[in-house]
Each structure stands twice: as C-alpha cells, then as structure tokens.
Motif scaffolding. Sequence first.
Motif, PDB file in Angstrom:
ATOM      1  N   LEU A 147       2.260  -4.836   5.545  1.00 12.20           N
ATOM      2  CA  LEU A 147       1.831  -6.195   5.855  1.00 12.20           C
ATOM      3  C   LEU A 147       1.983  -6.481   7.349  1.00 12.20           C
ATOM      4  N   PHE A 148       1.000  -7.200   7.887  1.00 14.47           N
ATOM      5  CA  PHE A 148       1.002  -7.541   9.305  1.00 14.47           C
ATOM      6  C   PHE A 148       0.632  -9.009   9.480  1.00 14.47           C
ATOM      7  N   LYS A 149       1.044  -9.591  10.629  1.00 15.50           N
ATOM      8  CA  LYS A 149       0.638 -10.931  11.030  1.00 15.50           C
ATOM      9  C   LYS A 149      -0.436 -10.799  12.083  1.00 15.50           C
ATOM     10  N   GLY A 150      -1.534 -11.549  11.962  1.00 23.71           N
ATOM     11  CA  GLY A 150      -2.629 -11.402  12.902  1.00 23.71           C
ATOM     12  C   GLY A 150      -3.167 -12.732  13.392  1.00 23.71           C
ATOM     13  N   THR A 151      -3.699 -12.731  14.627  1.00 22.98           N
ATOM     14  CA  THR A 151      -4.306 -13.934  15.194  1.00 22.98           C
ATOM     15  C   THR A 151      -5.779 -13.995  14.833  1.00 22.98           C
ATOM     16  N   TYR A 152      -6.261 -15.193  14.472  1.00 18.11           N
ATOM     17  CA  TYR A 152      -7.655 -15.391  14.083  1.00 18.11           C
ATOM     18  C   TYR A 152      -8.230 -16.629  14.765  1.00 18.11           C
ATOM     19  N   GLY A 153      -8.365 -16.583  16.063  1.00 21.95           N
ATOM     20  CA  GLY A 153      -8.990 -17.667  16.805  1.00 21.95           C
ATOM     21  C   GLY A 153      -8.365 -19.012  16.485  1.00 21.95           C
ATOM     22  N   SER A 154      -9.224 -19.987  16.206  1.00 22.96           N
ATOM     23  CA  SER A 154      -8.737 -21.341  15.940  1.00 22.96           C
ATOM     24  C   SER A 154      -8.044 -21.468  14.595  1.00 22.96           C
ATOM     25  N   HIS A 155      -8.121 -20.427  13.757  1.00 19.90           N
ATOM     26  CA  HIS A 155      -7.474 -20.481  12.444  1.00 19.90           C
ATOM     27  C   HIS A 155      -5.989 -20.159  12.516  1.00 19.90           C
ATOM     28  N   GLY A 156      -5.492 -19.793  13.671  1.00 22.60           N
ATOM     29  CA  GLY A 156      -4.070 -19.521  13.812  1.00 22.60           C
ATOM     30  C   GLY A 156      -3.709 -18.122  13.345  1.00 22.60           C
ATOM     31  N   LEU A 157      -2.487 -17.965  12.814  1.00 30.29           N
ATOM     32  CA  LEU A 157      -1.999 -16.663  12.357  1.00 30.29           C
ATOM     33  C   LEU A 157      -2.202 -16.524  10.854  1.00 30.29           C
ATOM     34  N   GLU A 158      -2.546 -15.315  10.446  1.00 29.47           N
ATOM     35  CA  GLU A 158      -2.735 -15.029   9.027  1.00 29.47           C
ATOM     36  C   GLU A 158      -1.996 -13.747   8.670  1.00 29.47           C
ATOM     37  N   ILE A 159      -1.768 -13.540   7.384  1.00 31.42           N
ATOM     38  CA  ILE A 159      -1.103 -12.339   6.879  1.00 31.42           C
ATOM     39  C   ILE A 159      -2.169 -11.400   6.333  1.00 31.42           C
ATOM     40  N   VAL A 160      -2.109 -10.133   6.753  1.00 30.69           N
ATOM     41  CA  VAL A 160      -3.073  -9.129   6.304  1.00 30.69           C
ATOM     42  C   VAL A 160      -2.320  -7.899   5.817  1.00 30.69           C
ATOM     43  N   MET A 161      -3.047  -7.022   5.115  1.00 30.66           N
ATOM     44  CA  MET A 161      -2.482  -5.780   4.609  1.00 30.66           C
ATOM     45  C   MET A 161      -3.292  -4.601   5.156  1.00 30.66           C
ATOM     46  N   LEU A 162      -2.607  -3.665   5.819  1.00 32.80           N
ATOM     47  CA  LEU A 162      -3.240  -2.452   6.325  1.00 32.80           C
ATOM     48  C   LEU A 162      -3.011  -1.327   5.323  1.00 32.80           C
ATOM     49  N   SER A 163      -4.100  -0.678   4.896  1.00 37.00           N
ATOM     50  CA  SER A 163      -4.002   0.428   3.940  1.00 37.00           C
ATOM     51  C   SER A 163      -4.968   1.529   4.365  1.00 37.00           C
ATOM     52  N   PHE A 164      -4.670   2.764   3.932  1.00 29.15           N
ATOM     53  CA  PHE A 164      -5.472   3.922   4.313  1.00 29.15           C
ATOM     54  C   PHE A 164      -6.155   4.512   3.083  1.00 29.15           C
ATOM     55  N   PRO A 193       0.824  -1.210   0.000  1.00 31.76           N
ATOM     56  CA  PRO A 193       0.000   0.000   0.000  1.00 31.76           C
ATOM     57  C   PRO A 193       0.854   1.256   0.000  1.00 31.76           C
ATOM     58  N   PRO A 194       0.441   2.291  -0.737  1.00 32.64           N
ATOM     59  CA  PRO A 194       1.166   3.573  -0.691  1.00 32.64           C
ATOM     60  C   PRO A 194       0.989   4.238   0.664  1.00 32.64           C
TER      61      PRO A 194
END
Length: 491
Positions: A283-300, A271-272
């Motif tokens: 890019l960030f690593k996030g916790t999602y309950g029983s699904h474990g860790l996932e990769i997400v993208m934060l943008s404005f 993201p710019p």
Amino acid sequence: MAVCARLCGVGPSRGCRRRQQRRDPAETAAADSEPDTDLEEERIEAGAAELGSEWSGRSSSPSPPPRCSLLELPPELLVEIFASLPGTDLPSLAQVCTKFCRILHNDTIWRRRCREVLHRYRHILGLWQPDIGPYGGLLNVVVDGLFIIGWMYLPPHDPHVDDPMRFKPLFRIHLMERKSATVECMYGHRGPHNGHIQIVKKDEFSTKCNQTEHHRMSGGRQEEFRTWLREEWGRTLEDIFHEHMQELILMKFIYTSQYDNCLTYRRIYLPPSHPDDLIRPGLFKGTYGSHGLEIVMLSFHGKHARVTKITGDPNIPAGQQTVEIDLMHRIQLPNVENLCNFNELSRIVLEAQEQVRQEQQQQQEGRTEDSEGSGPPTEVREPGNEGAAALKEEPVQFVLPVGVSSRNENYPRTCRMCFYGTGLIAGHGFTSPERTPGVFILFDEDRFGFIWLELKSFSLYSRVQATFRNADAPSPQAFEEMLKNIQSLTS
C-alpha cells in the motif's frame, strides 16, 4: 485473585493479594512490574526448597514427585491452556506476572477466542474496503485486549505524502462472557454507543449505528462541517473555500449519510510478493492534483505492474486501476538539462508508446496465424530480475520538466529506473475514461512517481509503513479474484 494463585501454583498467597491491592486498575492492566514478578518467582522457588528439605529428612518415606508450577511450562503449552479459559478470566490472569501478560498478547489466543467464544465474528479480522460511493477507504479490523476494533486508515494531510497514516476507530466489539459480546459504534464526538454488525458472508459484512443522534454536534451541520475539515484536511474552511468547496460539500454529505445508515465492507488482501519484483508490493499514499492524497495498492503481474485505487475521487473511483507499468519497456531519461524540456520527455514517451503499439499488433497477427495453423506461436518474453537490478542501479539525477505541476515540491532528486506506463483519466462521475501515456519513476524501495503526459501532472507515492495482520491472500488466484471484484463494483 484466588484463580491467579491457583494458576501460579502458590496456593492462597497473601503476596499476590497485596500486590493487587497496591496497584490501581491502569497499573494492573499494564502488568509490566518485573521486580514484583521476580519476587513472586523467588517465593515459589523458596516454597519448593522448603518442601524438598522437609521430605529429605524423612528417610523412611518415599520421595514425592517434583512440584511444577505453570511458570515452568513452555509458552506454547501456556497458550493452549489460556485459550481454553473464559474470556473474563484473562485480564486477571494477565496481572499475575509479566510472563503471563506477554503470553496473553499472543494473537493465537484471541483468534481462537473469536472463533470459539464469538463464532459469528470469526471472519471479521483483516483488511476491508467500505462501499462509500466512489471514495472507498481502508478499514483494518484487529484484536486489542478484550475488544475487536475496526480502525479506519486515512492518508496524511495534503501534500505531506511521506507523513504517517492517520487512523480512527469506527466500531468495536466488546468480548464479554462466553458467547456474549456488545457492538459499539465509535463514530462521532460523543463516545461509544449502541451499534450492530451483520456478517453477510465470509468476505463481506455490514455495520449499522442504532443511535445516530450521537453523530450530531451541538452546533449543527455548520460545526460538523468545520470540524470535519480540520480533522480530514488539516485546514480551515476559509483556507480552501475557493479551491475545493463544491467537492468538499459533496464528500461531506456522502460521508455522513453513509455512516448514519448501514455500511457494507468487502475484504481486500495485500498483494503477494516475489523476489523478482521491482520493489516490494503493498500500500502507498499518492498525490492526485486537487483531490489531495489517496491510498493505492502496487502489485506485480508478470510483465506488468498495476496501481489500484483503494480510496478514490469523483473522477476515478476506488477499485479502478489508475496506473499500469510496462516492465518490458524501460525508458532512458535524458540528462537533467534536456529533462527540463517537456517536449523532449514527451518525444521519448511517445516513441515508447508507438513501439508498444507495434509489438501488440505483431502479437495479435501472430496469434491469428497460429490459430490458422501457419507458423509457430509468438514468443512471449518474461521480465528479468528487475528487483535485483534495481538495487544495483546507480541513482541518476532527476528533475521535473518545466510546466509539469506537482502538489509536493519535496520529491526525490535522484531515481533508479523509469518505465513506460499508462494512467487512467476521466471526467466527473467517471465519464469518458481513457488511458494516456506517462512515465513511471522508481526513486527507491519506498517511493515512486508517475508523470501524466497529457495532464502535465506529477504524482508522488510513498509506502504505507503500518503493519497489517490477517491481510495476506490465501493464494495468488484469490488476490487476482479480489482485484476483479473491487473493480467490478465501480465499472
């Protein structure tokens, strides 16, 4: 080494050959022996001095032009010269001296190599998202020496969200002679084997393994499954049998079947950023309950911030906008004693939700009146300088309300800002998706969280610290179009 000697300007020097003979291939490839480099440069200078003395004694003859070696040329000119040489000459050239080795690590040379020597792979560098059902993924394609390598990036083991990313090679392209390359599949435990890459279009390509038997293990499916659990989850089958068995079996078979066949990748951009952004996007690593860790993208995006899934799960697939933050509606958390009461937090969030609903209704009515020519257009407020404001905010104490579950109890105990937001929830297979209210918590520059009010669940996100090249969007419009494209694949 004759080529090296000519390039150095020292002629058929035996010193260069001797230095080559007393190194093994690993030492030669490193090319970091500075004392030898200094000695070679002294020999060059000494030779030049001898020639100068010889010519100075011949007063009747005109002085020759000064001698110049490649070592004296500016680095940008050396980059241009080296980029025009055959790819197979570059490893030998890197062994000449530390300066040459350092210049040959310049990305400009290898990007040009990809364009000129391997023109059909020139669009492959950068970040990509594999089309693996709802799970997605993150692939980083880079140049490494004589190879183009595709690295699959994986989140840390659950629930250690602050740990660095894991990564492993999926394929590599061996840069050989001019207009020649070998594609190898790196998946499995038997080493590189024959593969194929097809460039579908500029922002899409596919890979295929031609020797899928290399993916199989001698112990059969059971050994493969246990090995995969150890590598991907960091735990044994017995540890998580009751908790995740059905989901793990589904993920494993989808994962292996995709790599046994043709897999498609689509380009994604980072993201710019803007000085007024709340924090630096990325890019960030996030916790999602029983699904474990996932990769997400934060943008404005003006008045809102969005968290988009790069990896997904059976409920919310990759590409979906999992969290949306309303930067116009800041939430003041109660003191720690009252914050422990979930009902108090729920009351504050629901009040913010009602305020947002009323404002949206007023804006809709204003647009309707304006279209009928009765009344001025509705004023649209823009967010202020949240980025600078967040840095000036004094941290306040933070604790999760009683009853809110968290995969990681090691969350920060102070925060700087909180905003109203909504989170996307759905049933298995992305059924009945809906947005529910929640709280976005900004902890610091590299961590934020989200409390899902309806689920009574907390997700912690930590920044991916890896550096990705060739991943910037050419324009803000290109980034927005990319977000629409990856979301449409799973809608």
